[in-house]
Design a protein around this motif. Sequence first.
Motif, short mmCIF file in Angstrom:
data_model
loop_
_atom_site.label_atom_id
_atom_site.label_comp_id
_atom_site.label_asym_id
_atom_site.label_seq_id
_atom_site.Cartn_x
_atom_site.Cartn_y
_atom_site.Cartn_z
N LEU A 137 -14.81 0.98 -3.24
CA LEU A 137 -14.50 -0.66 -2.69
C LEU A 137 -15.82 -2.08 -2.50
O LEU A 137 -15.05 -2.91 -3.35
N ASN A 172 -14.53 0.00 9.33
CA ASN A 172 -14.05 1.02 8.49
C ASN A 172 -12.16 0.63 8.36
O ASN A 172 -10.97 1.47 8.34
N CYS A 204 -8.25 4.66 -1.17
CA CYS A 204 -9.63 3.38 0.07
C CYS A 204 -9.73 4.62 1.26
O CYS A 204 -10.30 4.55 1.89
N HIS A 205 -8.64 5.78 1.32
CA HIS A 205 -8.78 6.66 2.15
C HIS A 205 -7.77 8.35 1.56
O HIS A 205 -6.81 8.04 0.42
N ILE A 253 -9.52 -2.53 6.16
CA ILE A 253 -9.14 -3.27 4.82
C ILE A 253 -8.02 -4.51 5.54
O ILE A 253 -7.09 -3.82 5.78
N TYR A 267 0.92 -1.15 0.32
CA TYR A 267 -0.09 -0.20 -0.17
C TYR A 267 0.98 1.44 -0.14
O TYR A 267 2.34 1.45 0.13
N TYR A 297 -14.43 5.85 -0.13
CA TYR A 297 -14.52 5.35 -0.51
C TYR A 297 -14.62 3.79 -1.08
O TYR A 297 -14.67 2.87 -1.06
N LYS A 298 -16.30 3.62 -0.05
CA LYS A 298 -16.46 2.58 0.79
C LYS A 298 -16.90 2.16 -1.03
O LYS A 298 -17.57 1.01 -1.17
N VAL A 325 -12.29 -7.31 3.55
CA VAL A 325 -12.91 -5.43 4.21
C VAL A 325 -13.66 -6.15 4.58
O VAL A 325 -14.86 -6.60 5.25
N LEU A 340 -10.42 2.60 6.06
CA LEU A 340 -11.34 2.69 4.60
C LEU A 340 -12.21 3.73 5.25
O LEU A 340 -13.07 3.53 6.36
N SER A 341 -12.27 4.74 4.25
CA SER A 341 -12.96 5.59 4.59
C SER A 341 -14.45 5.85 4.00
O SER A 341 -13.74 4.63 3.41
#
Length: 241
Positions: free
Chosen positions: A230, A210, A191-192, A212, A154, A226-227, A205, A222-223
């Motif tokens: 995902l 919230n 994702c954030h 990953i 990441y 962006y859910k 997930v 994960l915010s």
Amino acid sequence: MLIFDQDIKEQKMLIAHSKDAVAFCSDDQLNIETVTDKKGVEGFLKKHELMDAAFLDITDTDGIDLSKNIRNAYELSELLVIADASISPMEYMTPDIRAASLLLRPFGTEQSRQVVNQFFHAYYRNQAGQKEERKMVIENRQGKISIPYSKIYYLEVREKKIFVRLKDKEYSKYGTLENVLKELSDDFIRCHRSFAVNKHYIDRVKLSENAIYLEHNIMVPLSRSYKAELKEYMKSLQTKE
């Protein structure tokens, strides 16, 4: 490059053979730092974020542990270990050292030249074989390293830098996440505000948390923004199955 060897005569031999081998294989300029003890290795680790290769004397009292520390610090580096018959191969031919070559004492000039030549020829063959795979180049005062996208777990924005996380190591570079993502392949998904993950390393997930979870239980936030993206990606995987 690092050479950790207690024997100064061996050091000089290895330096000469390394320079000859690299000059034959490429136009690269070889920068070598030599140390003879644990303190020297620890000093190298503190000073250098990047390293392409190392020759490591594991007959030293702390040799095995130092080799493991070096492998942990430089996941992508090639290692050659210097051993003798008193040490079982079970101690150094292990995944947490991953030596590419072995130089067994006692050795003379010809054996040293042959092993070092084989080491660098294999190193440059591997480099050539990886050219087709896209890579991120990270450069600092110690030099530069090319990281295959497939090795990146990441990306994180922190302290006004981009931190590139591998399995057991991270590197940093200046830039913005937006610009870095433009360079990367479609294997990465945001994702954030401060994170993007490699899709291939997603294990699960947890929307309720919230979070990953990547392979090796590495957690990335994960915010809410962006859910949806995902969820669509995970849904597409289920459809393919």
